[in-house]
Design a protein around this motif. Structure first.
Motif, PDB file in Angstrom:
ATOM      1  N   LEU A 134       0.705  -1.208   0.048  1.00 19.68           N
ATOM      2  CA  LEU A 134      -0.032  -0.064  -0.092  1.00 19.68           C
ATOM      3  C   LEU A 134       1.128   1.136  -0.097  1.00 19.68           C
ATOM      4  CD1 LEU A 134      -3.001  -1.043   2.522  1.00 19.68           C
ATOM      5  CD2 LEU A 134      -2.925  -0.812  -0.135  1.00 19.68           C
ATOM      6  N   ARG A 135       2.120   1.075   0.776  1.00 19.28           N
ATOM      7  CA  ARG A 135       2.842   2.406   0.588  1.00 19.28           C
ATOM      8  C   ARG A 135       3.437   2.828  -0.717  1.00 19.28           C
ATOM      9  NH1 ARG A 135       4.805   0.382   5.720  1.00 19.28           N
ATOM     10  NH2 ARG A 135       6.662  -0.765   4.772  1.00 19.28           N
ATOM     11  N   ILE A 177      -5.124   3.413  -3.196  1.00 19.29           N
ATOM     12  CA  ILE A 177      -5.102   2.723  -2.072  1.00 19.29           C
ATOM     13  C   ILE A 177      -6.433   2.376  -1.119  1.00 19.29           C
ATOM     14  CG2 ILE A 177      -4.090   3.456   0.473  1.00 19.29           C
ATOM     15  CD1 ILE A 177      -1.933   4.981  -1.010  1.00 19.29           C
ATOM     16  N   ASN A 178      -7.122   3.303  -1.143  1.00 15.03           N
ATOM     17  CA  ASN A 178      -8.522   2.910  -0.328  1.00 15.03           C
ATOM     18  C   ASN A 178      -8.940   1.762  -1.076  1.00 15.03           C
ATOM     19  OD1 ASN A 178      -8.273   5.050   1.302  1.00 15.03           O
ATOM     20  ND2 ASN A 178      -9.200   6.487   0.059  1.00 15.03           N
ATOM     21  N   TYR A 179      -9.071   1.591  -2.292  1.00 11.70           N
ATOM     22  CA  TYR A 179      -9.694   0.497  -3.080  1.00 11.70           C
ATOM     23  C   TYR A 179      -9.057  -0.762  -2.726  1.00 11.70           C
ATOM     24  CZ  TYR A 179     -10.338  -2.755  -6.509  1.00 11.70           C
ATOM     25  OH  TYR A 179     -10.531  -3.948  -7.416  1.00 11.70           O
ATOM     26  N   ASN A 200       0.374  -2.322  -6.821  1.00 11.27           N
ATOM     27  CA  ASN A 200      -0.843  -3.000  -7.416  1.00 11.27           C
ATOM     28  C   ASN A 200      -0.530  -4.358  -7.622  1.00 11.27           C
ATOM     29  OD1 ASN A 200      -2.961  -1.103  -6.958  1.00 11.27           O
ATOM     30  ND2 ASN A 200      -1.953   0.169  -8.327  1.00 11.27           N
ATOM     31  N   ASN A 243       0.809   5.303  -5.034  1.00  4.52           N
ATOM     32  CA  ASN A 243       0.872   6.955  -4.911  1.00  4.52           C
ATOM     33  C   ASN A 243      -0.492   7.596  -5.238  1.00  4.52           C
ATOM     34  OD1 ASN A 243       0.864   6.727  -7.600  1.00  4.52           O
ATOM     35  ND2 ASN A 243       2.934   7.324  -7.970  1.00  4.52           N
ATOM     36  N   LYS A 244      -1.436   6.764  -5.254  1.00  7.66           N
ATOM     37  CA  LYS A 244      -2.898   7.379  -5.393  1.00  7.66           C
ATOM     38  C   LYS A 244      -3.465   7.045  -4.381  1.00  7.66           C
ATOM     39  CE  LYS A 244      -2.607   7.484 -10.494  1.00  7.66           C
ATOM     40  NZ  LYS A 244      -3.353   7.127 -11.840  1.00  7.66           N
ATOM     41  N   ARG A 245      -4.282   7.988  -3.593  1.00  8.69           N
ATOM     42  CA  ARG A 245      -5.070   7.688  -2.532  1.00  8.69           C
ATOM     43  C   ARG A 245      -6.186   6.737  -2.785  1.00  8.69           C
ATOM     44  NH1 ARG A 245      -4.235   6.998   2.470  1.00  8.69           N
ATOM     45  NH2 ARG A 245      -2.533   8.708   2.271  1.00  8.69           N
ATOM     46  N   LYS A 246      -6.936   7.009  -3.987  1.00  7.03           N
ATOM     47  CA  LYS A 246      -7.872   6.497  -4.312  1.00  7.03           C
ATOM     48  C   LYS A 246      -7.789   5.059  -4.518  1.00  7.03           C
ATOM     49  CE  LYS A 246     -11.900   6.786  -7.582  1.00  7.03           C
ATOM     50  NZ  LYS A 246     -12.441   7.612  -8.617  1.00  7.03           N
TER      51      LYS A 246
END
Length: 484
Positions: free
Chosen positions: A196-197, A205-207, A302, A200-203
């Motif tokens: 997850l680190r 990461i949340n998914y 990913n 670089n895209k918050r969206k």
């Protein structure tokens, strides 16, 4: 030097790497911490490779080149030590400490740390990394060709936090609970955080986080261990998988396989099995499975998360659910009646799951029911060919000797695999073959599913009949003529 004592036998001290490593016998100034640093035999091997070495050296060079006045020391992290009489046993930090000692050896060839290594893997890796560091010193490594690397490294400028405990249990408790609020992290928790680190895209990461957390953490940990076995059980580069009681070893191999050995190049590349068919001078590419190749290389972010999530989903389809339209209903009946893991068959059940996952990764759900029956016969032969209950090491040996996982993944057609499985031979062992023992219970289970399977007493008298009758019963099931 700052030191703090607590009531639970824990000391925390801040010192430089020079304080810790400049002499063979460690004495930390202004503390009572002293002794010979040692690597316990049960610790994992030294496994750092060029990737980790390059990262550390680059960080140290960057810190050295920072011309800021009164800059802080470079922080190398915490080192957890169990103080046992005159020995300071390194519980966490072995990779960093060993690497620092190798750097010290390059800077001062006469230096002797007093630390010995018994693992052949550690010894071989130490020799390799020492040779690699010598190549860096001689400016033979491209990334470091333009700088005197070892002149940039001063152990007086590197800070570590020592966590010293009176007992081994306390050392491991602290290791597993530090920064986690008292909750022990599983290997799957650590690899999830690692990848997850890397996103670089918050969206996104949340998914990925929501997708991961929608499954039971216990199931996720188990499925990841099953995938790791497949990756380890490669006869080109066979690796010994830890036994189920070795919880620390299991955690380490998961972390190693899915964090330290993943690529950090940010490339999201996956590999699939496909075939090209020619017909009337036209070529048609067919994907034989929608699932990624199990042994493919993985990259941070990913790529690894999708790989694991895909196989978590497949595990639920195969072994938890009952209604996937792509799967022959007969497979679910077979699964529920024969793959239960009771009566000493848990290790065989796990191997069956691995075998079926490997098959689907190669051929999808095509002829899955037929494959499962033949895989079952091959795997569960251990139940009747062994004198007593099947042990975990027996399963490991069976897989290696028969290149079992490789033969599932590397054949070109299902028929080629089925021929391999049919050719496997075993002998019905008549020892301990009573109705109330493991062989008897296994035969009883078969009787509930297959036609014309006789009792264990019969096969004790006529052992050669067992496999013949089982093969006939399997064929009848495949042809649709077996017991309903």
């Amino acid at each position: 030097m700052e030191i703090r004592k607590t009531l639970n036998g824990l000391q925390v001290a801040s010192c430089t790497l020079a304080d810790l490593l400049n002499t063979a016998y460690t004495r930390i100034p202004n503390t009572n911490i002293k002794g010979q640093l040692t690597i316990p035999e049960y610790q994992r091997s030294y496994v750092w490779q060029e990737k980790q070495i390059n990262k550390l050296l680059s960080d140290l060079i960057e810190h050295n080149n920072n011309g800021t006045e009164n800059k802080p020391l470079y922080y190398l992290g915490s080192i957890i030590i169990h103080k046992d009489s005159e020995q300071l046993k390194i519980i966490d930090g072995q990779q960093r400490i060993t690497t620092a000692l190798l750097i010290q050896k390059i800077k001062n060839p006469n230096f002797n740390s007093g630390i010995s290594y018994s693992s052949s893997t550690s010894i071989n890796n130490i020799k390799y990394i020492l040779s690699y560091l010598k190549s860096i010193k001689e400016r033979d490594i491209f990334e470091f060709r333009e700088i005197d690397v070892f002149n940039c490294i001063n152990f007086d400028d590197i800070n570590v936090t020592l966590v010293v405990t009176d007992t081994e249990d306390l050392a491991y408790t602290f290791f597993e609970t530090q920064n986690t609020g008292g909750v022990r992290l599983k290997g799957s928790d650590i690899l999830k955080a690692h990848h997850l680190r890397a996103i670089n895209k918050r969206k996104v990461i949340n998914y990925q986080a929501r997708k991961w957390e929608s499954n039971s953490s216990t199931n996720v940990e188990y499925i990841i261990q099953q995938l790791t076995k497949i990756r380890f059980w490669d006869n080109r580069k066979w690796r010994q998988f830890p036994f189920y009681r070795d919880s620390r070893g299991l955690k380490e191999v998961v972390i190693d396989e899915y964090t330290r050995k993943t690529n950090n190049n940010n490339e999201d590349i996956s590999y699939y099995y496909s075939a090209v068919k020619k017909e009337n001078n036209r070529s048609f590419q067919m994907h034989e499975s929608t699932y990624k190749q199990l042994k493919q290389p993985l990259s941070d972010g990913n790529n690894t998360l999708d790989y694991i999530n895909d196989y978590i989903g497949l595990y639920y389809i195969l072994f938890k659910n009952k209604n996937d339209h792509r799967i022959d209903d007969r497979f679910y009946e077979f699964r529920d009646k024969l793959l239960h893991g009771r009566d000493g068959t848990v290790f065989l059940k796990e191997l069956m799951e691995i075998s079926i996952i490997a098959y689907v990764s190669r051929f999808g759900f095509y002829r899955l029911f037929e494959a499962s029956l033949l895989l079952y016969r091959a795997v569960y032969s251990l139940r009747v060919s062994n004198a007593r209950n099947v042990r975990e090491d027996s399963v490991f040996k069976f897989v290696q000797n028969n290149q079992f996982v490789d033969n599932i993944l590397e054949v070109f057609t299902p028929d080629e695999l089925f021929l391999f499985l049919k050719k496997l031979r075993y002998t019905f062992n008549t020892d301990n073959a009573e109705q109330n023992k493991s062989k008897g219970k296994h035969i009883y289970t078969l009787q509930q599913y297959f036609s014309d399977i006789k009792n264990v007493e019969h096969y004790s008298k006529y052992p050669k009949e067992f496999d013949k009758q089982l093969m006939i019963a399997i064929k009848e099931k495949i042809d649709g003529n077996g017991k309903d």
